[in-house]
Design an enzyme around this catalytic site. Structure first.
Site, short mmCIF file in Angstrom:
data_model
loop_
_atom_site.label_atom_id
_atom_site.label_comp_id
_atom_site.label_asym_id
_atom_site.label_seq_id
_atom_site.Cartn_x
_atom_site.Cartn_y
_atom_site.Cartn_z
CE1 TYR A 76 -9.27 2.47 8.15
CE2 TYR A 76 -9.95 4.54 9.14
CZ TYR A 76 -8.96 3.74 8.60
OH TYR A 76 -7.67 4.21 8.51
CB THR A 129 -0.47 10.59 5.72
OG1 THR A 129 -0.43 10.85 7.13
CG2 THR A 129 0.94 10.59 5.17
N GLY A 147 0.82 -1.21 0.00
CA GLY A 147 0.00 0.00 0.00
C GLY A 147 0.85 1.25 0.00
CB VAL A 194 -3.47 -9.84 7.78
CG1 VAL A 194 -2.15 -9.48 7.14
CG2 VAL A 194 -4.50 -8.73 7.59
CE LYS A 201 -7.03 1.00 10.79
NZ LYS A 201 -5.70 0.44 10.54
P1 NAD Z 1 -3.52 1.58 1.30
O1 NAD Z 1 -4.87 1.15 0.88
O2 NAD Z 1 -2.64 2.21 0.28
O3 NAD Z 1 -2.71 0.40 1.96
C1 NAD Z 1 -3.32 -0.64 2.69
C2 NAD Z 1 -2.69 -1.96 2.25
O4 NAD Z 1 -3.23 -3.03 3.04
C3 NAD Z 1 -3.00 -2.30 0.79
O5 NAD Z 1 -1.81 -2.65 0.11
C4 NAD Z 1 -3.96 -3.46 0.88
O6 NAD Z 1 -3.90 -4.31 -0.24
C5 NAD Z 1 -3.51 -4.12 2.17
N1 NAD Z 1 -4.54 -4.95 2.80
C6 NAD Z 1 -5.80 -4.59 3.15
N2 NAD Z 1 -6.45 -5.63 3.72
C7 NAD Z 1 -5.56 -6.67 3.73
C8 NAD Z 1 -5.63 -8.01 4.19
N3 NAD Z 1 -6.75 -8.52 4.73
N4 NAD Z 1 -4.54 -8.79 4.08
C9 NAD Z 1 -3.38 -8.30 3.53
N5 NAD Z 1 -3.26 -7.05 3.07
C10 NAD Z 1 -4.35 -6.24 3.16
O7 NAD Z 1 -3.76 2.60 2.53
P2 NAD Z 1 -2.68 3.43 3.38
O8 NAD Z 1 -3.09 4.85 3.32
O9 NAD Z 1 -1.32 3.06 3.02
O10 NAD Z 1 -3.03 2.92 4.85
C11 NAD Z 1 -2.19 2.00 5.51
C12 NAD Z 1 -2.60 1.89 6.97
O11 NAD Z 1 -2.49 3.18 7.60
C13 NAD Z 1 -4.03 1.41 7.17
O12 NAD Z 1 -4.07 0.54 8.28
C14 NAD Z 1 -4.78 2.69 7.48
O13 NAD Z 1 -5.89 2.45 8.31
C15 NAD Z 1 -3.72 3.51 8.21
N6 NAD Z 1 -3.98 4.95 8.10
C16 NAD Z 1 -3.67 5.65 6.95
C17 NAD Z 1 -3.94 7.01 6.90
C18 NAD Z 1 -3.58 7.86 5.70
O14 NAD Z 1 -3.86 9.06 5.71
N7 NAD Z 1 -2.93 7.35 4.68
C19 NAD Z 1 -4.57 7.65 7.98
C20 NAD Z 1 -4.90 6.90 9.10
C21 NAD Z 1 -4.58 5.55 9.16
#
Ligand code: NAD
Ligand code: UDP
Length: 332
Positions: free
Chosen positions: A160, A190, A20, A67, A164
């Site tokens: 969500y 972010t 991700g 996962v 969390k």
């Molecule tokens: P993203 O969608 O780019 O990345 C998430 C990744 O998790 C993806 O590659 C997806 O394929 C993988 N994934 C999802 N479910 C899965 C599963 N069951 N098994 C294996 N892989 C799985 O999103 P991101 O922005 O990179 O977010 C990453 C983490 O950070 C998440 O947990 C999200 O909740 C948290 N987060 C992100 C932000 C932000 O602003 N980017 C803010 C708050 C929290």
């Protein structure tokens, strides 16, 4: 500030959600710091392209796995970072968690249980990617870690938020009951290179529209606020937390707050988009927070962390990343 060793011994680190946006940047940073990294992902919202540059790195390996199912990782692990979860709230995108409700709850609940299980079996440290969404539509502003939040447990967004919140509770239970060396980062909005242009979050959605010369779709009246952090700052904060021994949650985000309308105006200006802005009053999702800004005192005092990249510089870097990829704007 307490002692923080920014050059810890080399570790073998499992990162879920590695394909991700954030997970792939985290892989890069921890490899740069000299660690060995095992990435895990099922590509539900991520992409193998985000890890393609690591294909020949001898310190990196990858396991395609969901996962939510029992996790087996060959070899010893010193740390487990659980980032796997859909992360966009946008109901217009097939990658939005509103459209992946069961997968989102399973990644946050079962995925956290399984990754904590790996950490326990390996006596590894554990870091949970939590979120500002656990504060819901906040009634306290800015949000400190001591705030308990304002969340509707049955809204469409709750898949969500509540997953969390459960993940945080389970992480603290493993810490208190099993003595696992855990950390919780509450990530605020972010942005940066490698976001999916089609996951519907404000920055990539506006960029996609701007690069196509289309009007930017501001939901509601655009007066709702967010505080946008550039990815390099976030990854630095998370790395500091990983290298610390802080078990209580820590907010990481940029406290510079702007309205969604101002964000759209900035993106139109920086991309030279002639498309303007249209308001989509009815597109604002249920429970869309009205105001969001992190109080980062804890990160400043305990991690010596402060964001360095302002919004304009961060947006310029993000636009530069997507411009060549788009080539002909019509293909975005
Ligand atoms: P993203 O969608 O780019 O990345 C998430 C990744 O998790 C993806 O590659 C997806 O394929 C993988 N994934 C999802 N479910 C899965 C599963 N069951 N098994 C294996 N892989 C799985 O999103 P991101 O922005 O990179 O977010 C990453 C983490 O950070 C998440 O947990 C999200 O909740 C948290 N987060 C992100 C932000 C932000 O602003 N980017 C803010 C708050 C929290
Ligand atoms: N938003 C918008 N137009 C879009 C996408 C998002 O006005 O095309 C708004 C959305 O309603 C929210 C804010 O931008 O108020 C941030 O949304 P995002 O999806 O990035 O994440 P959130 O912070 O809500 O989790």
């Amino acid at each position: 500030m307490p002692e923080l060793n920014l050059r810890p011994e080399k570790m073998r680190i499992l990162i879920t959600g590695a394909a991700g946006f954030l997970g792939s940047h985290l892989c890069d940073r921890l490899l740069q710091d000299g660690h060995q990294v095992v990435g895990m992902d099922n590509f539900i919202t991520g992409s193998p392209e985000n890890l393609a540059h690591l294909a020949n790195n001898p310190n990196f390996s990858f396991i395609r796995h969901d996962v939510s199912n029992f996790i087996f990782v060959p070899g010893a692990q010193d740390a487990v970072l659980h980032f796997a979860s859909p992360a966009s709230p946008n109901a217009n995108s097939p990658f939005g968690y509103v459209n992946l409700p069961i997968q989102t709850m399973k990644a946050g609940a079962l995925g956290t249980h399984n990754t904590l299980g790996v950490a326990r079996a390996q006596q590894a440290r554990f870091l949970l990617a939590s979120t500002s969404e656990i504060y819901g539509d906040p009634q306290e502003h800015p949000q400190r870690e001591t705030y308990w939040g304002h969340v509707n447990p049955i809204s469409t967004r709750s898949v969500y938020d509540e997953a969390k919140r459960f993940a945080e509770a389970l992480t603290m239970a493993y810490h208190r009951f099993h003595g696992i060396d855990t950390r919780i980062v509450r990530i605020f909005n972010t942005y940066g290179p490698r976001m999916r242009l089609d996951d519907g979050r404000a920055v990539p959605n506006f960029l996609k529209q701007a690069l196509n010369g289309e009007p930017l779709t501001v939901y509601g009246d655009g007066q709702q606020t967010r505080s946008f952090c550039y990815v390099s700052d976030l990854i630095d904060g998370i790395t500091r937390l990983l290298y610390s021994d802080i078990h209580d949650p820590v907010n990481i985000g940029n406290p510079s707050e702007i309205s969604v309308l101002e964000l759209a105006q900035a993106i139109n200006r920086l991309t030279g988009n002639p498309g303007g802005i249209i308001f989509k009053a009815d597109q604002r999702g249920e429970g869309d927070p009205q105001r969001r800004r992190p109080d980062i005192t804890r990160a400043q005092e305990l991690l010596g962390w402060n964001p360095q990249v302002g919004l304009e510089d961060g947006l310029r870097a993000t636009i530069a990343h997507f411009m060549p990829a788009t080539g002909n704007a019509a293909t975005v």
